[in-house]
Design a protein around this motif. Structure first.
Motif, PDB file in Angstrom:
ATOM      1  N   THR A  81       0.857  -1.180   0.000  1.00  0.00           N
ATOM      2  CA  THR A  81       0.000   0.000   0.000  1.00  0.00           C
ATOM      3  C   THR A  81       0.892   1.228   0.000  1.00  0.00           C
ATOM      4  O   THR A  81       1.772   1.357   0.856  1.00  0.00           O
ATOM      5  CB  THR A  81      -0.897   0.027   1.258  1.00  0.00           C
ATOM      6  N   PHE A  82       0.664   2.128  -0.973  1.00  0.00           N
ATOM      7  CA  PHE A  82       1.481   3.341  -1.062  1.00  0.00           C
ATOM      8  C   PHE A  82       0.886   4.454  -0.216  1.00  0.00           C
ATOM      9  O   PHE A  82      -0.329   4.609  -0.126  1.00  0.00           O
ATOM     10  CB  PHE A  82       1.618   3.793  -2.525  1.00  0.00           C
ATOM     11  N   ASP A  83       1.775   5.244   0.391  1.00  0.00           N
ATOM     12  CA  ASP A  83       1.390   6.392   1.200  1.00  0.00           C
ATOM     13  C   ASP A  83       0.683   7.405   0.308  1.00  0.00           C
ATOM     14  O   ASP A  83       1.134   7.685  -0.800  1.00  0.00           O
ATOM     15  CB  ASP A  83       2.655   7.010   1.826  1.00  0.00           C
ATOM     16  N   LYS A  84      -0.424   7.966   0.783  1.00  0.00           N
ATOM     17  CA  LYS A  84      -1.205   8.917  -0.018  1.00  0.00           C
ATOM     18  C   LYS A  84      -0.457  10.222  -0.266  1.00  0.00           C
ATOM     19  O   LYS A  84      -0.615  10.825  -1.321  1.00  0.00           O
ATOM     20  CB  LYS A  84      -2.538   9.207   0.667  1.00  0.00           C
ATOM     21  N   LEU A  85       0.378  10.631   0.684  1.00  0.00           N
ATOM     22  CA  LEU A  85       1.092  11.889   0.556  1.00  0.00           C
ATOM     23  C   LEU A  85       2.457  11.747  -0.109  1.00  0.00           C
ATOM     24  O   LEU A  85       2.914  12.658  -0.785  1.00  0.00           O
ATOM     25  CB  LEU A  85       1.252  12.551   1.928  1.00  0.00           C
ATOM     26  N   ASP A  86       3.104  10.632   0.109  1.00  0.00           N
ATOM     27  CA  ASP A  86       4.443  10.412  -0.439  1.00  0.00           C
ATOM     28  C   ASP A  86       4.483   9.034  -1.093  1.00  0.00           C
ATOM     29  O   ASP A  86       4.635   8.017  -0.423  1.00  0.00           O
ATOM     30  CB  ASP A  86       5.489  10.513   0.675  1.00  0.00           C
ATOM     31  N   LYS A  87       4.352   9.012  -2.403  1.00  0.00           N
ATOM     32  CA  LYS A  87       4.271   7.749  -3.148  1.00  0.00           C
ATOM     33  C   LYS A  87       5.563   6.931  -3.085  1.00  0.00           C
ATOM     34  O   LYS A  87       5.597   5.786  -3.482  1.00  0.00           O
ATOM     35  CB  LYS A  87       3.897   8.006  -4.614  1.00  0.00           C
ATOM     36  N   SER A  90       5.884   3.124   1.206  1.00  0.00           N
ATOM     37  CA  SER A  90       4.850   2.100   1.129  1.00  0.00           C
ATOM     38  C   SER A  90       4.877   1.239   2.373  1.00  0.00           C
ATOM     39  O   SER A  90       5.848   1.209   3.112  1.00  0.00           O
ATOM     40  CB  SER A  90       5.024   1.235  -0.120  1.00  0.00           C
TER      41      SER A  90
END
Length: 148
Positions: A81-87, A90
Motif C-alpha cells: 500500500t502506497f502512502d497517499k502523501l508520499d508515493k 509504502s
C-alpha cells in the motif's frame, strides 16, 4: 588462524546448515526462497512495515529485499500500500494467501528447530540461550566501536 575453529566461521557454517535444512522443505513444498520466507516470517509476526524496516530485521540488503519482495507481490503473498502523501513510501503486509502460507510453514520450521535442539538437555538449552544473549549483546556493542 585455523578457520575451522574461528567462532564467526563456525556460526556462519551452523547458520547455513540450519537454514538449508529448513529451506529445502519450504522450497520444495511451497516454492519460495529463503529470502522470501524471511520476509513472510517477519510480516507474519506483526503489523504492516516498510521494506527498509523488514530488510533490517531479516538481514537482507536492498537488492535481495527488492527481488524477493517483487516475487512475493507477483505471487500474491504480500500486499503493498502506497502512502497517499508520499508515493515513495509504502507499507507491506501479508495477503490472506500469504498468511495461510505462513501458518503452514511455521509449524514445520518449529519442528525442525525442535529436532535440532533435541541433542541438548534442558540445562544445555538454558546455557545456550544465555550464551547467545551475551554474544548478541557483545556483538552489538562491538559494532558501535570505531575502527582505527
Amino acid at each position: 588462524m585455523k578457520l575451522a575453529s574461528f567462532l564467526p566461521y563456525r556460526f556462519s557454517v551452523l547458520t547455513h546448515n540450519i537454514s538449508q535444512s529448513i529451506a529445502s522443505i519450504y522450497s520444495s513444498r511451497f516454492h519460495i526462497s529463503a529470502q522470501e520466507w524471511r520476509i513472510i516470517a517477519n510480516l507474519g509476526n506483526g503489523p504492516p512495515q516498510s521494506a527498509n524496516e523488514i530488510g533490517s530485521h531479516v538481514n537482507l540488503d536492498k537488492v535481495q529485499m527488492s527481488r524477493a519482495l517483487t516475487k512475493l507481490i507477483k505471487k500474491g503473498l504480500v500486499l503493498r500500500t502506497f502512502d497517499k502523501l508520499d508515493k515513495r513510501k509504502s507499507s507491506l503486509k501479508l495477503s490472506r494467501k500469504g498468511l495461510q502460507l505462513y501458518e503452514k510453514i511455521v509449524p514445520i520450521a518449529l519442528e525442525r528447530e525442535r529436532q535440532l535442539i533435541a541433542v541438548l538437555n534442558r540445562q544445555e538449552r538454558a546455557q545456550l540461550d544465555a550464551i547467545l544473549e551475551k554474544l548478541e549483546r557483545r556483538a552489538e556493542a562491538l559494532n558501535t566501536l570505531k575502527v582505527d
